[in-house]
Design a protein around this motif. Structure first.
Motif, short mmCIF file in Angstrom:
data_model
loop_
_atom_site.label_atom_id
_atom_site.label_comp_id
_atom_site.label_asym_id
_atom_site.label_seq_id
_atom_site.Cartn_x
_atom_site.Cartn_y
_atom_site.Cartn_z
N ILE A 1 24.88 -5.05 0.48
CA ILE A 1 25.87 -4.00 0.73
C ILE A 1 27.25 -4.59 0.56
O ILE A 1 27.60 -5.59 1.17
N VAL B 1 28.72 4.01 5.74
CA VAL B 1 27.50 3.24 5.51
C VAL B 1 26.80 3.08 6.86
O VAL B 1 27.41 2.65 7.83
N SER C 1 20.89 1.74 8.99
CA SER C 1 19.54 1.95 8.44
C SER C 1 19.48 1.67 6.95
O SER C 1 18.41 1.41 6.40
N ALA C 2 20.65 1.72 6.28
CA ALA C 2 20.67 1.41 4.85
C ALA C 2 20.49 -0.08 4.58
O ALA C 2 20.17 -0.48 3.47
N LYS D 1 15.64 -2.33 8.34
CA LYS D 1 14.60 -1.50 8.90
C LYS D 1 14.19 -2.11 10.23
O LYS D 1 13.63 -3.20 10.27
#
Length: 692
Positions: free
Chosen positions: A40, A49, A52-53, A56
């Motif tokens: 990211i 943002v 969870s992106a 997990k």
């Protein structure tokens, strides 16, 4: 809640991956390490943002760690790296007050890659078999843990110690053993840190929970086997002893010796011991202030005669509980005798903070006390208060607090139902102002200079000026011993004198040595900012001493930022003179940085991490991570960070790894008299040639 556009990677590329999320799990900050491991990065837009992106989680964050839970926690999860590989991770969560909304908390997540299973290494399996028989035959609790803390196996004695019928049930828990059985994560994290550094530990106490949830206390000896050279990746063996019963006996002995049997509060002996310890601490630490209060129940003899001794004892117990509920967590309430209680109000900022605590006590006692199901009564109390400056013994403080308490009783009117009497503050006899002027003229009032060094190359970058009074009768006095007793106008006069001395001395050193960047730091009391003409006074001092304004730094406490409405405006006027400003924070510094986001009109140049935090860095992972994150955030805001009270090479090494900018403390030098400070300058800078 609308956040400013801060959702971009922090510029630092060092240290573990971390991010800061809000209550909706949106990413507010993250560093380059986090960006590297998750892929990211800033995309050039302002789209939010979410966590969870990137990760997990094994359990949704708010299920395992509710936003209302403000305790540090740890958890597990996994992420996909940029190559699509699944990486198991361990993360630590630290709640932090939100600078933009004090009613909410943001959360700092530090992410570590979980280690591989020790069973994958054949050599370790061989070691397992070698020690298995010894483990099982021992009647002492024995266990082996992997480098990441996972429980590899344990013997039956260890399992039974925690309420398991056999070792298999314990071994299946892995890393979850620590999370399930150790309610204080800081304890076992400190254990791991010591083992990585030293390779062994002896007599380490841990608070644990048995299988049925019952608290136990264990004594642990642990070591890394000699055939494992790398401590950071090595397993360790622990020998465990259950000392719960011994601890209970010791606690009972302590309670019998230092606890009042009726109320369960500390008794006079323990209280005096704590006050003596606070006096020793205040002597060594500048601006350390505390107070002692004497509380007496009014007309308690009449209460005993009216209701009897049994009900009178119930009233004493209930009053003691109300006192405990009204004070702060750091304060101490003790029963002094009969109907008398004493309070230690520790680490207060000023007299007003102590009075606020006592006002809460008076307010709580306006609620009737239930003596029986049918009978209630209201108790009033007389309170005397003394502040610590000028005292050297607990007996003296208790004597004067009792005098103040007696005075508050004598001022009550003759009404049969008098209102709660006012709180009376006993002040030690104040010296006339001309005594301070005379002290300056005779040289009794003087300045010491404490060096400040840049950590990266150990360069001397400045001195902190520290005010002292060599009093002919009271000996060497710190400002905390005489400034709290002064009126604001007297403090302003002292501040003018100190600034003149500091600037004159620094200009002389600039002329004598080749050190144009050397700066002087002057400690400013909060009361100094009540003086609106302070910028003009500073300008006059610069004109008289000819010191460049950028070579002076004014240091003040974080509390001053919130005490005066015009504080920000006054700071802006000072900054117009190109003077540096520094904040002395009482904690890790993070709350100050969040305050700066909320109050951007306070133009701070330097943030100082408090000596109490620095002292705990080597053995406290929580402080290490918070100070590290503070430094990263400070640098992103253009603020330098200085550590106060550095006393050991270990502390300095940690601060260097965290990229802290500068430090001062006894590791470098004690506070120096001007001649000694000049000798230090000679070792760092060359003398300028004298002009004919």
């Amino acid at each position: 809640m609308e956040h400013p556009p801060l959702a971009s990677p922090c510029p630092d590329q060092h240290g573990p991956a971390f991010c800061i999320i809000d209550h909706e799990e949106r990413l507010l900050h993250w560093n380059q390490s986090f960006a590297d491991i998750t892929g990211i990065a800033r995309k050039g837009d302002n789209a939010p943002v979410f966590l969870s992106a990137a990760i997990k989680l094994a359990t949704p964050l708010d299920n395992a760690f509710p936003a209302t839970d403000h305790a540090p926690r740890s958890g597990h999860g996994q992420l996909h790296d940029q190559d699509g590989q699944i990486i198991p991770v361990t993360f630590f969560i630290h709640p932090i007050p939100d600078g933009a909304d004090q009613g909410k908390m943001v959360r700092l997540l530090l992410i570590h890659e979980a280690g591989a299973s020790p069973f994958q290494d054949a050599s370790l399996c061989k070691v397992e078999r070698r020690y298995q028989r010894i483990f099982e035959m021992s009647h002492r609790g024995l266990a082996k843990f992997a480098a990441d803390g996972s429980l590899l196996y344990a013997n039956s004695a260890f399992a039974k110690m925690f309420g398991w019928s056999d070792a298999q049930g314990v071994q299946e828990q892995g890393m979850r053993w620590w999370e399930k059985h150790c309610p204080v994560p800081e304890q076992y994290l400190r254990l791991f840190a010591i083992l990585r550094e030293q390779g062994n530990i002896s007599k380490f106490q841990l608070d644990v929970l048995a299988k049925d949830g019952q608290p136990r206390k264990i004594l642990l000896d642990a070591y890394v086997p000699d055939d494992q050279s790398n401590r950071c990746t090595s397993s360790f063996i622990a020998v465990v002893e259950d000392i719960t019963e011994q601890h209970v006996v010791e606690q009972q002995l302590f309670q019998d010796t230092f606890t009042d049997q009726l109320t369960g509060l500390p008794n006079k002996s323990l209280f005096v011991d704590r006050v003596e310890a606070a006096l020793r601490r205040a002597k060594d630490q500048e601006n350390d202030l505390f107070a002692v209060a004497f509380v007496d129940i009014d007309d308690f003899k009449v209460i005993n005669e009216t209701y009897g001794n049994v009900l009178g004892d119930r009233i004493l117990v209930q009053v003691g509980r109300k006192l405990q509920h009204a004070v702060r967590d750091m304060d101490l309430v003790a029963r002094y005798g009969d109907d008398e209680f004493v309070l230690l109000l520790d680490r207060i900022n000023d007299e007003r903070e102590a009075v606020c605590v006592l006002e809460r006590i008076k307010q709580s006692l306006t609620v009737p006390l239930a003596i029986t199901e049918q009978l209630e009564t209201v108790c009033s109390v007389s309170i005397g208060l003394v502040l610590s400056p000028g005292y050297s013994a607990a007996a003296e403080m208790l004597r004067d607090a009792d005098k103040a308490r007696y005075k508050s009783m004598s001022e009550k009117n003759g009404s049969p139902f008098p209102p709660p009497p006012p709180i009376t503050l006993f002040r030690k006899p104040d010296l006339p102002w001309d005594a301070y002027q005379q002290a300056m003229e005779l040289g009794e009032m003087f300045l010491l200079y404490r060096p400040s060094h840049r950590i990266s190359d150990n360069t001397l970058i400045g001195f902190e000026a520290m005010l002292r009074w060599n009093h002919p009768r009271h000996g060497l006095l710190h400002p905390a011993n005489f400034l709290p007793l002064q009126e604001p106008e007297n403090i302003v006069f002292l501040t003018k004198w100190m600034l003149g001395q500091v600037c004159s001395r620094m200009h002389t050193w600039h002329q004598t040595y080749d050190c144009p960047a050397l700066s002087a730091t002057a400690n400013m009391t909060a009361e100094s900012f009540l003086y609106p003409e302070l910028p003009e006074t500073l300008q006059t001092v610069f004109e008289i001493t000819d010191l460049d304004t950028c070579n002076l730094k004014l240091e003040f406490s974080r509390m001053a930022m919130h005490r005066f409405d015009d504080f920000g405006e006054l700071c802006m006027r000072i900054k117009e003179l190109d003077i540096q400003l520094a904040v002395d924070d009482y904690g890790t510094g993070y709350s100050t940085l969040l305050s700066l986001q909320r109050y951007p009109f306070v133009p701070i140049d330097t943030l100082q991490v408090n000596r109490r935090v620095v002292a705990r860095l080597p053995d406290n992972n929580y402080y290490q991570e918070m100070v590290w994150a503070t430094i990263m955030l400070a640098h992103s805001l253009g603020v330098e960070v200085e550590a106060d009270g550095v006393e050991t090479p270990e502390q300095l090494a940690l601060l260097r790894d965290m990229h802290c900018d500068s430090a001062k403390g006894r590791l470098f030098s004690k506070p120096l008299e001007p001649e000694a400070a000049e000798a230090l300058l000679q070792t760092h800078f060359t003398s300028r040639p004298l002009l004919n």
